[in-house]
Design an enzyme around this catalytic site. Structure first.
Site, PDB file in Angstrom:
ATOM      1  CD  GLU B  49      -3.140  -0.886   2.163  1.00 34.12           C
ATOM      2  OE1 GLU B  49      -4.129  -1.611   2.080  1.00 34.12           O
ATOM      3  OE2 GLU B  49      -2.951  -0.099   3.118  1.00 34.12           O
ATOM      4  CG  ASP B  60      -3.520   8.774   7.931  1.00 35.81           C
ATOM      5  OD1 ASP B  60      -3.360   7.563   8.158  1.00 35.81           O
ATOM      6  OD2 ASP B  60      -3.815   9.242   6.818  1.00 35.81           O
TER       7      ASP B  60
END
Lengths: 399, 264
Positions: B49, B60
């Protein structure tokens, strides 16, 4: 304009709005949407909301004819919708009361909020105290510095203020951090979003809680001068005070709606916060709207003397109103806003918020081009007590 | 069969679980990314990824936020990321690469243009974290037309009705978010994850990867008993952060190898 009915069921205002969030938040947004639908249909909910607005906030806020300033300008008559007289000093509290009542219906005991100028933070801390909820406010560390009085006000009201150090350390980063808190504490926490932006249903529910401004104004103008204004002017950061006064006027013919963005050092310099004037559609903070971004789709840092307008996006309904031509959007630079701030102090005895000073500056600019029997209604969205340190600093003074 | 499907088929036949490491493209330096990707494969990565840097990474935690900030110091844009994948593909045609990021950089390029360029560069799948199924129709159609797999998230808060909806759209694999929180958080409940995965299997035909908060070999091992793939991001980004540009690849390879060993 007989069919203006937005958003659709999934929160779209034409090509704008929507629900662009990570999967973890989807269920909470669906739950909020469902609860709001129930509350909206519940007369007891609105009864309590209006009771609070009357007895806690002090509504209706008056309409005031700024006679001396209008005379000096020599054109249209300028009227103010006095949101600065609300408890906590701005229009923000109309929304925080509505959302806190929703939070209570949903059994949430902890509320979080983002804030730029601190007005929404203060309004959130206020209602949290009023309803006995824990309150955490995220605020960019830059804004913590330039809005010190509001930071202390929030603390006095029992809220925890968390300075946000990431990114540009302003409102957009505070919003990111509030979203991160929400995703982590989703079961216990209600996110009181401060402007008519974010993922659906926020743009709709913030607008619905701020519409009281325009609803009152329509009645009051009729009563006071026997007709509606030729032009309604409001400043636009995220755009909650503007959508609040615009929305009831959208279907009223002959009333021009003008949103005033923060031109900062000037739109041509790139140092501004005017996405409707100089941005392109994009996706940020859960919704699609005009956005200040670079060619790679990164969000550009914004610049404005007023912390409350220092935001790279704008509520999705404003993007729609711009595209369909129902509202016009202009930009006012820092120096023009400061001049209007001073004029309003000297000529009318009112210290306006720097945010609202942008709307005042546009009214002062356009009034001389209009006839003396025309009327401009400015949404004076907040008072300027919070800004005295900033203004003193610009004058080279320390308080 | 897509490169992602081939990879999972091969692993399932061998009774192995997939390790999916995440790094942010351009972190700490755009010149290093392709070498780090090869390092991940040397350590045992089955799928990579690759994060598209974004100025406002809402989902995040601080570690991956900083990775984005470092990449953006070098002005790494989505087309630069595609260039990195193209370069990686010169010497690796086996390991699937899934781009992971936020919608706006993709939106600004245009969904069809992006999908075609990404496919041409050798990308296999795309996960835009802030684009749930409700808003994904146009992007998904463009990805599928370009033979790319749209990868979707499923969260602990996702009701089963939505799981079915996501199952109908998901290609390649689904990414189960192991906890309520941001990437790199520390509140992972392994038993809860195992129960959820078992429930998801009833509706989900594609492999199920699990990520968020997997910080060590022990956790990776525990998660791998329930999941088809284990995604590790923040822990690897921390390793990059602590390393020098000279040692980053070697340290990353060693860490990935220890994780792969744990889930074999």
């Amino acid at each position: 304009m007989s069919s203006y009915d937005f958003p659709d069921a999934r929160g779209h205002f034409g090509p704008y709005g929507g629900v662009y969030v990570a999967e973890t938040l989807m269920a909470a947004l669906d739950e909020l949407n469902a609860e709001y639908a129930r509350a909206k249909a519940d007369p007891a909910f609105w009864q309590e909301y209006h009771y609070e607005l009357k007895h806690f906030v002090g509504r209706p806020s008056p309409i005031y004819h700024a006679k001396r300033w209008s005379e000096q300008l020599g054109g249209a008559q300028i009227y103010f919708k006095r949101e600065d007289l609300n408890h906590t000093g701005a229009h923000k509290v109309n929304n925080t009361i509505g959302q806190a009542l929703l939070a209570r219906r949903m059994g949430k005991k902890r509320v979080i909020a983002e804030t730029g100028a601190g007005q929404h933070g203060v309004a959130s801390a206020t209602v949290a105290a009023r309803y006995g909820m824990e309150c955490v406010v995220y605020m960019g560390s830059e804004d913590v510095k330039r809005q010190a009085p509001n930071v202390f006000r929030m603390k006095l009201l029992g809220a925890t203020v968390v300075p946000v150090e990431s990114g540009s350390k302003t409102l957009k980063d505070a919003l990111n951090e509030a979203m991160r808190d929400w995703v982590t504490n989703i079961d216990s926490t209600f996110y009181i979003l401060g402007t008519a932006a974010g993922p659906h249903p926020y743009p709709m529910l913030v607008r619905d809680f701020q519409r009281i401004i325009g609803i009152e104004a329509k009645e009051q103008m009729q009563e006071m001068v026997g007709r509606q204004p030729d032009m309604v002017v409001a400043c636009v950061g995220g755009g909650s005070n503007a959508i609040g006064i615009f929305h009831p006027y959208v279907e009223v013919e002959g009333v021009r709606l003008v949103g005033v963005e923060a031109g900062g050092d000037g739109v041509a310099t790139g140092r501004h916060a005017a996405p409707l004037s100089a941005g392109k559609p994009g996706v940020l903070h859960g919704f699609r709207s005009y956005l200040m971004q670079d060619e790679n789709g990164q969000i550009i840092e914004t610049h404005s003397v007023s912390a409350g307008l220092d935001y790279p996006g704008v509520g999705p309904e404003h993007s729609l109103l711009k595209d369909i031509g129902r509202a016009e959007y202009v930009a006012i630079n820092d120096d023009e806003a400061l001049k209007a701030f001073e004029d309003c102090c000297h000529l009318e005895g009112i210290i306006p918020a720097l945010e609202s000073s942008h709307a005042l500056a546009y009214a002062a600019k356009i009034a001389p081009t209009m006839a003396k029997d025309q009327i401009i209604l400015v949404n004076l969205s907040g008072r300027g007590d919070k800004d005295i340190n900033t203004v003193a600093g610009l004058m080279g003074l320390t308080l | 069969m897509s490169r992602i499907a081939e990879t999972f088929t091969r692993l399932q036949a061998a009774g192995e679980k997939a390790l999916i490491p995440f790094i942010t493209a351009g972190d700490p330096d755009p010149g290093l990314t392709v070498s780090l990707m090869h390092g991940l494969v040397e350590g045992g990565a089955d799928v990579i990824e690759l994060g598209i840097p974004f100025s406002d990474p809402m989902a995040d935690g601080p570690v991956i936020q900083r990775a984005s900030e470092r990449a953006l110091l070098h002005k790494v844009g989505l087309r630069n990321v595609l260039d990195m994948v193209r370069e990686f593909r010169r010497s690796n045609q086996q390991t699937p690469v899934v781009l992971m990021g936020y919608l706006n950089p993709v939106h600004v390029l245009g969904y069809e243009v992006f999908a075609q360029e990404a496919a041409a560069a050798g990308v296999d799948g795309v996960l835009t974290v802030d684009c749930p199924p409700e808003e994904a129709a146009e992007l998904s159609a463009a990805l599928i037309a370009a033979k790319l797999d749209p990868v979707f998230l499923i969260a602990p808060t996702t009701p089963m009705a939505r799981v079915k909806q996501i199952a109908a759209l998901a290609r390649g694999y689904v990414y189960y978010v192991s906890l309520k929180g941001v990437t790199g958080a520390g509140n992972l409940d392994i038993d809860d994850v195992a129960r959820k995965i078992a429930a998801l299997r009833e509706f989900i035909d594609v492999p199920i990867g699990v990520g968020f908060g997997i910080r060590d070999a022990e956790t990776a091992r525990a998660i791998s008993t329930a999941a088809d793939a284990v995604v590790v991001g923040s822990r690897l980004v921390q390793e990059i952060e602590a390393a020098t540009p000279e040692t980053a690849k070697e340290q990353l390879t060693r860490l990935v190898a220890s994780l792969k060993d744990a889930i074999r």
